[in-house]
Design a protein around this motif. Structure first.
Motif, PDB file in Angstrom:
ATOM      1  N   ASN A   1       3.303   3.890  -1.633  1.00 54.83           N
ATOM      2  CA  ASN A   1       1.272   4.057  -1.906  1.00 54.83           C
ATOM      3  C   ASN A   1       0.328   3.671  -2.310  1.00 54.83           C
ATOM      4  O   ASN A   1       1.081   4.683  -3.641  1.00 54.83           O
ATOM      5  CB  ASN A   1       1.061   5.577  -0.502  1.00 54.83           C
ATOM      6  CG  ASN A   1       2.840   5.639   0.611  1.00 54.83           C
ATOM      7  OD1 ASN A   1       2.097   4.788   1.465  1.00 54.83           O
ATOM      8  ND2 ASN A   1       3.210   6.381   0.404  1.00 54.83           N
TER       9      ASN A   1
ATOM     10  N   THR B   1      -6.700  -0.117  -2.956  1.00 52.93           N
ATOM     11  CA  THR B   1      -6.901  -1.576  -2.257  1.00 52.93           C
ATOM     12  C   THR B   1      -7.663  -2.131  -2.414  1.00 52.93           C
ATOM     13  O   THR B   1      -6.833  -3.834  -1.568  1.00 52.93           O
ATOM     14  CB  THR B   1      -5.263  -1.184  -1.590  1.00 52.93           C
ATOM     15  OG1 THR B   1      -6.418  -0.007  -0.103  1.00 52.93           O
ATOM     16  CG2 THR B   1      -4.052  -0.330  -1.587  1.00 52.93           C
TER      17      THR B   1
ATOM     18  N   ASP C   1      -0.908  -1.720   3.098  1.00 56.28           N
ATOM     19  CA  ASP C   1      -1.367  -0.873   1.933  1.00 56.28           C
ATOM     20  C   ASP C   1      -0.276  -0.876   1.594  1.00 56.28           C
ATOM     21  O   ASP C   1      -0.057   0.165   0.066  1.00 56.28           O
ATOM     22  CB  ASP C   1      -2.046   0.016   2.390  1.00 56.28           C
ATOM     23  CG  ASP C   1      -4.043  -0.923   2.536  1.00 56.28           C
ATOM     24  OD1 ASP C   1      -4.367  -1.680   2.462  1.00 56.28           O
ATOM     25  OD2 ASP C   1      -4.705  -0.095   2.889  1.00 56.28           O
ATOM     26  N   LYS C   2       0.765  -0.652   2.201  1.00 56.93           N
ATOM     27  CA  LYS C   2       2.487  -0.160   0.816  1.00 56.93           C
ATOM     28  C   LYS C   2       2.698  -1.801   0.507  1.00 56.93           C
ATOM     29  O   LYS C   2       2.540  -2.734   0.579  1.00 56.93           O
ATOM     30  CB  LYS C   2       2.888   0.377   2.114  1.00 56.93           C
ATOM     31  CG  LYS C   2       2.172   1.308   2.694  1.00 56.93           C
ATOM     32  CD  LYS C   2       2.852   1.780   3.900  1.00 56.93           C
ATOM     33  CE  LYS C   2       2.423   2.907   4.416  1.00 56.93           C
ATOM     34  NZ  LYS C   2       2.522   4.372   3.214  1.00 56.93           N
TER      35      LYS C   2
END
Length: 641
Positions: A556, A560, A594-595
């Motif tokens: 994580n 971002t 977003d990972k």
């Protein structure tokens, strides 16, 4: 008669002491911090009445028994120019004063590096550098151990123009340009940086006590005795070494710079390269190089010889005419000279290199060429060489100027009364020998400086180490990567911001020339943190946490932006994972929202992950869509750092 002379001398002495004396910072052209109270201070005789006139108002003070005085001016909006008059037994009028934002720019050589070193890369920027609202105060390079200095021995405020800007810090100037263009606020840069300096040299005597080893080292130098002995010994050893090199150099004795010299018995090697990798072998001393080239009739007025970088010192001749010299390895070799030295047909370049330690020669992957107007002649390839003098390596110096506390006392302490907006910090290369302590050093330094300026929330923006040295094909341990992790950890301190630069370096140069993007990224951090652009994306992705699902790690991130991307590729690179044994292997990596999901078939039970963990992580390509690179990091399932 003698009594009269003594009386006259006494009266003159009293008159001199009664006069107002100002610190170097308080001078013509200064930029004072806007929107906050500012101190104007100085010295005069004890109990002297001081009067300051500014902006149609009068402010008064009386000096202390020690002859010190301070006047506090109320907050002012950005603007100017103003004048300020101070009166006691003398009158001083300060002119061309601006109110704006003052930034202290500190650290080591990549902050210190001036625009002069960048003049070929940024010709147009320098030509347009006519801006009286961007100013620099250059703090002279000094160290002092006995106590905190109250003033500098030299320094003045200089406005940017095409000539003066050459002395501005490149990073700081590009930062100032970005901020000024955005907000039209005068920017004052206090350039207080010194090449090669470690973090502990910028920490106060009181604060360095948190590090017993550095405290003990500092105490050795406090009274100045050891410092003097070491400096004198180092200077003698250096002088003796170079004197012996010069007196035994066959090239100097036999005038090897003569273009008509018979060099038929000289060896050849390819340039760029190092003579340790050739027949001459790994030795130190003086080596001469010759390169013959042929050109047509020259029509240009000037010529420029570019010789990459040379280790360590060089003197360069063209057709027996001296065209330039550089005394140490880091600056780019760019020598301009009159074309009348050249002739139609055969010409010759002669380079005398002095190498005092390590591998001597011409740094690879750099330009080596002769530039005549729009024409360029490539000088790489076969050169002749001959050994002039073989020497033992020059014993390493102690570099007293980098010892703990010394730079703080001489280059930071005199600033403590001067109100500032924030700090720009570019340092770390000299701290890579002991990277694990760096986060603690920076935590101490930042707290120390915030206490000094009595600004608990003083913005502190810093540059993470860039990419440097040869890339590695497999996951490895790296002090540079470890120090970057320590810099990343420093972000836990409130009101700090970090600029990632692993895409801006040069593998063979610890002083990369791209200072524009460094300054621009620092300005992004300032715009978001200091100037209130809360929605601005100012950073690349920053690792936040991880979890495991079967044999995969799910990573994580914060920062971002508009989304994660693998820049210039469909494949995400630069990730490595390990199990409990700590043996890292390259990992597959994919972006999901977003990972980032990472795994390797070779690791059944992964518990650790690294990204861009190398001196020079050239393949690392995780960015956000705002084109800002992710910070290198190390993560563990148990939360260890």
């Amino acid at each position: 008669m003698k009594k009269i002379i003594l009386l006259i001398a006494l009266i003159a002495s009293i008159a001199i002491n009664a006069k107002i004396k100002l610190p170097r910072l308080i001078s013509d052209g200064m930029v004072l911090q806007r929107d906050t109270k500012v101190k104007i201070w100085g010295w005069a005789s004890a109990k002297e009445k001081i009067e300051l006139e500014f902006n149609h108002k009068i402010y008064k003070a009386i000096t202390s028994d020690e002859g010190k005085w301070t006047i506090v001016l109320p907050s002012q909006k950005a603007g100017g120019p103003y004048e300020m008059t101070l009166k006691a037994s003398n009158t001083i009028t300060l002119k061309n004063i601006l109110f704006g934002d003052v930034w202290v720019c500190s650290g080591q050589s990549n902050m210190e590096l001036p625009m002069d070193r960048l003049k070929d890369k940024y010709k147009e920027v320098i030509a347009k550098a006519e801006n009286s609202n961007i100013r620099q105060f250059l703090v002279s390079d000094q160290y002092y151990f006995a106590s905190e200095k109250e003033d500098f021995t030299a320094g003045e405020w200089i406005s940017a123009n095409p000539v003066s800007v050459l002395q501005f810090s490149g990073v700081a100037y590009f930062f100032a340009l970005e901020i000024y263009e955005k907000y039209k606020i005068p920017i004052g840069l206090i350039n207080s940086a010194l090449g090669g300096s470690p973090a502990e040299s910028w920490i106060s005597e009181e604060s360095v006590k948190k590090f017993p080893d550095y405290d003990q080292e500092f105490l050795k130098y406090k009274d100045g005795t050891l410092e003097k002995q070491i400096d004198e010994n180092d200077q003698k050893v250096s002088n003796d070494w170079y004197q012996l090199a010069n007196t035994t150099d066959l090239g100097l004795k036999n005038n090897w710079k003569n273009p008509d010299l018979d060099d038929s018995n000289w060896k050849t090697m390819n340039v760029p390269g190092y003579w340790a990798d050739n027949e001459l072998g790994n030795l130190n001393g003086v080596v001469w190089f010759r390169k013959e080239f042929t050109i047509p009739k020259v029509k240009e007025n000037t010529a420029k010889l570019i010789l990459g970088r040379i280790i360590d010192a060089d003197s360069v001749f063209v057709n027996n005419h001296f065209v330039g010299t550089t005394s140490y390895q880091y600056p780019p070799r760019i020598y301009s000279f009159d074309v009348s030295i050249l002739k139609e047909g055969k010409n010759e370049i002669i380079v005398r290199i002095i190498n005092n330690s390590g591998k001597g020669g011409f740094v690879t992957d750099k330009p080596y060429e002769l530039v005549l107007g729009k024409d360029t002649l490539d000088l790489k390839g076969s050169w002749k060489y001959q050994l002039g003098a073989k020497m033992l390596p020059l014993p390493s110096q102690t570099f007293v100027r980098w010892k703990p506390v010394g730079l703080y006392n001489a280059m930071i302490a005199p600033l403590k009364n001067y109100s500032i907006k924030g700090v720009l910090w570019y340092q770390g290369e000299s701290s890579t020998k002991k990277p694990l302590e760096y986060s603690a050093l920076m935590k101490t330094l930042i707290a120390n400086w915030r206490t000094q300026w009595q600004q608990p929330k003083l913005p502190f923006l810093f540059v993470q180490l860039t990419n440097f040295m040869e890339p590695k094909s497999e996951p490895v341990e790296s002090n540079w990567a470890e120090l970057r992790q320590q810099q990343l950890n420093t972000l836990k301190i409130p009101n700090t911001g970090m600029v990632v630069t692993i895409d801006l370096g040069e593998w063979n140069d610890i002083h990369p020339l791209n200072k524009y993007d460094v300054g621009k990224r620092l300005a992004l951090q300032a715009r978001k943190m200091v100037y209130g652009e809360k929605n601005l994306v100012a950073s690349g992705p920053l690792f936040r946490s991880m979890e495991k699902k079967e044999n995969k790690l799910i990573l994580n991130f914060t920062a971002t932006g508009s989304g994660l991307i693998a820049k210039d590729s469909k494949t995400l690179k630069g990730f490595a994972i390990a199990g409990s044994d700590g043996k890292f292997v390259w990992a597959n990596a994919v972006i999901e929202g977003d990972k980032v999901i990472v795994w390797s078939d070779a690791i059944i039970d992964p518990s650790q992950v690294r990204y861009a963990w190398a001196d020079n992580p050239v393949e690392a390509n995780l960015y956000n869509k705002e084109n800002l690179p992710a910070s290198p990091f190390e993560g563990n399932l148990d939360g260890r750092e």
